[in-house]
Each structure stands twice: as structure tokens, then as C-alpha cells.
Design a protein around this motif. Sequence first.
Motif, short mmCIF file in Angstrom:
data_model
loop_
_atom_site.label_atom_id
_atom_site.label_comp_id
_atom_site.label_asym_id
_atom_site.label_seq_id
_atom_site.Cartn_x
_atom_site.Cartn_y
_atom_site.Cartn_z
N PHE A 1 4.30 5.38 -5.87
CA PHE A 1 4.60 5.17 -7.28
C PHE A 1 3.37 5.09 -8.17
CE2 PHE A 1 8.66 4.02 -5.51
CZ PHE A 1 9.56 4.42 -6.48
N GLY A 2 2.21 4.94 -7.57
CA GLY A 2 1.00 4.82 -8.38
C GLY A 2 0.89 3.50 -9.11
N GLU A 3 1.65 2.50 -8.69
CA GLU A 3 1.59 1.17 -9.29
C GLU A 3 2.07 0.15 -8.27
OE1 GLU A 3 4.15 0.84 -12.64
OE2 GLU A 3 5.94 1.48 -11.57
N SER A 4 1.78 -1.11 -8.53
CA SER A 4 2.17 -2.17 -7.61
C SER A 4 3.65 -2.50 -7.74
CB SER A 4 1.35 -3.43 -7.89
OG SER A 4 1.74 -3.99 -9.13
N PRO B 1 1.03 -8.58 -4.04
CA PRO B 1 -0.29 -7.98 -3.94
C PRO B 1 -1.03 -8.12 -5.25
CG PRO B 1 1.38 -6.29 -4.22
CD PRO B 1 2.10 -7.59 -4.02
N ASP B 2 -2.38 -8.15 -5.18
CA ASP B 2 -3.16 -8.20 -6.40
C ASP B 2 -3.28 -6.82 -6.98
OD1 ASP B 2 -5.10 -6.81 -4.98
OD2 ASP B 2 -6.23 -8.61 -4.46
N SER B 3 -4.03 -6.70 -8.07
CA SER B 3 -4.09 -5.44 -8.80
C SER B 3 -4.74 -4.33 -8.00
CB SER B 3 -4.85 -5.64 -10.11
OG SER B 3 -6.16 -6.10 -9.85
N SER B 4 -5.41 -4.69 -6.90
CA SER B 4 -6.03 -3.65 -6.08
C SER B 4 -5.01 -2.97 -5.18
CB SER B 4 -7.14 -4.28 -5.21
OG SER B 4 -6.57 -5.15 -4.25
N GLY B 5 -3.83 -3.62 -5.04
CA GLY B 5 -2.78 -3.03 -4.20
C GLY B 5 -3.02 -3.23 -2.73
N SER B 6 -3.93 -4.11 -2.36
CA SER B 6 -4.23 -4.31 -0.93
C SER B 6 -3.12 -5.04 -0.20
CB SER B 6 -5.52 -5.12 -0.82
OG SER B 6 -5.35 -6.39 -1.44
N ALA C 1 0.83 -1.20 0.00
CA ALA C 1 0.00 0.00 0.00
C ALA C 1 0.87 1.25 0.00
CB ALA C 1 -0.93 -0.02 1.20
N MET C 2 1.94 1.24 0.81
CA MET C 2 2.86 2.38 0.84
C MET C 2 3.52 2.57 -0.52
SD MET C 2 6.35 3.26 0.93
CE MET C 2 7.24 1.81 1.55
#
Length: 297
Positions: free
Chosen positions: A256-259, A292-297, A250-251
Motif C-alpha cells: 500500500f505504500g503506507e503504514s 509500527p512507527d513511521s519507518s514501517g519496521s 512491512a508486507m
Amino acid sequence: MTEPTQPVLSDRVDFADIPPEFAPTPRHPIRVRSRPMPAGVRIARHTHAWAQVAYASRGVLRMTTVGTTWMVPPSRAIWVPPHVLHEVTIVEEAFLRTLYVYEDAVPPGLDACRVVEVSGLLRELIAALDTPDLAPERERLLGSLALDEIIRSEPLPLAVPMPTEKRLRALCEAVLADPAATDSLERSASAVGASTRTIARLFRQELGVSFSQWRQQAVLARAIPLLSQGRPLAQVAQVLGYQSQSAFSAMFRRQFGESPRAFIVRGAEHRTADGDDPQDLLDDERPDAALPDSSGS
């Protein structure tokens, strides 16, 4: 879990004595110098009348100026304008290509240091410039296009502001050396001979952020090289002191706006052209539950 193996560090200090054949001139406004560099080598603080682009197809660099430090992962590059006092440390064994750019050839808009993405085109331009006995016209065309590509390259938020006050500088250097340390601000302040109140005030005065905000940026700077090595995300999160990989992810996404996966894959794609297999860099991260998945969780 086993922590990452630390590289065997050299104690060598290099000085910025650039051989005359690599110094840019009006006739040859962009020069390229290539060489392997062992981990731990430090190129002592120096300045020069030309700009430079430091790019490692493999390995990690740390570039430090008076007020900022940058951790530069492989397949990214750092731009340094003319007359900027700087120091370079080879964090991990690297193959370094440095472009030296004559001051009059520096285009507008490149007046500050920045870490940038190295596109496939820029990578190939740098390689093409690193060819003996280039015809002057081809050298000029390749150099102009390389500078244009640098201007267009996406800057990365890898700058960590550094203070000048002696006690605060010592504290910040200690955190950069071991960003996963869980020392409280009180303990860290005591280690450099200052009170918590004094250190908190100095962070605000010199850097404009709190200790926790600054430490997060320092942790991120250290995370980028680890991720670029293809280390499992769970391991990176643990080494950097995060309780879970989801918190770390998440941080990372906020900054970076991406995983982390997207960042790794892009860097791996760049390194493929230099002989590395991106699949090898990602195999340690299987199964997908380790990332992490595409949700960034």
C-alpha cells in the motif's frame, strides 16, 4: 490472545431482482438504492446492462467475478462495469448504498472493476443522490460529479485473482476462508486431489504467480477488514499467521505504500461523517508501541 469474534452468518441468498424504481434510464442515468444487510447474505451471481458502485459506510463486502475476488472494507467502494458477471457476499453486517449507472452515462476509463477510496466529496454526493424526488437537473449534476470523483479516486490493490480450474479454485477458496492456516502446499494440494507439482503449474498457468505470492495477496485482502474494525495490529498479525507485527507491517507497506495506522486513520475519518468516532476505532491500538512507527519496521 483472543481471536476476533466471527459474525453470526445468515444463510439467506438474495437474487438480483432490482425494483423498477432503481433501474437507471436515459432520463435518470444514476439511481441509488440503500439498505441494511445482515452478515452472510449472498447476492447470487448475476449481470445487468448498467454499471454499479457498491459502497458500505459500515461493514465489509466481498465482490467476486469470474476471475477475481475483492474484499471491500468500509468507507471504500467497488466499481463494476456493465455486463460483468458478479456475486456479492456481505462479510460483516453492512449498510449498503448501491449506485446504478446507465450504460451510456459511463465515462471512458471505467472499463474494469476496481476498489477505490471514497473521498469526503464522493461520500456526500452519494448521500445527496439518495434523496427522494430529486429534481432531474440536480440529479444529473450530482451524478456527473460523482462519476468524475470515482475516476479521480485512488484505486486500492485489493484484487485477488481467482482461477477457473476446479481443483485450484477449491484450494484458493479454502485459503480465502482461512488465510492464517499454515498448511503446506503439499497438504493443500492433497486436500483437493492434486499433486504439488500440478498445483504449482496451475498457479503459474492460470494466475501467473506462485502459491506463496497468491497467498500473500489473499492474506492482505483479509487483513484490510480486520484493520478497518480498529483491531490491534499485533492481534491482526497473529490471526493471519505472522510471527511478528513488524513482519506484517512491512508486507502491508510494500503493498500500500503506507503504514497500517495511516490506512486506519483515513478510513476512520471517513466513518466519522457517518456517526463513528475515529478515536474509538484507534483506542484499542494504544499504546503506540502496538503499531509500527513511521519507518514501517
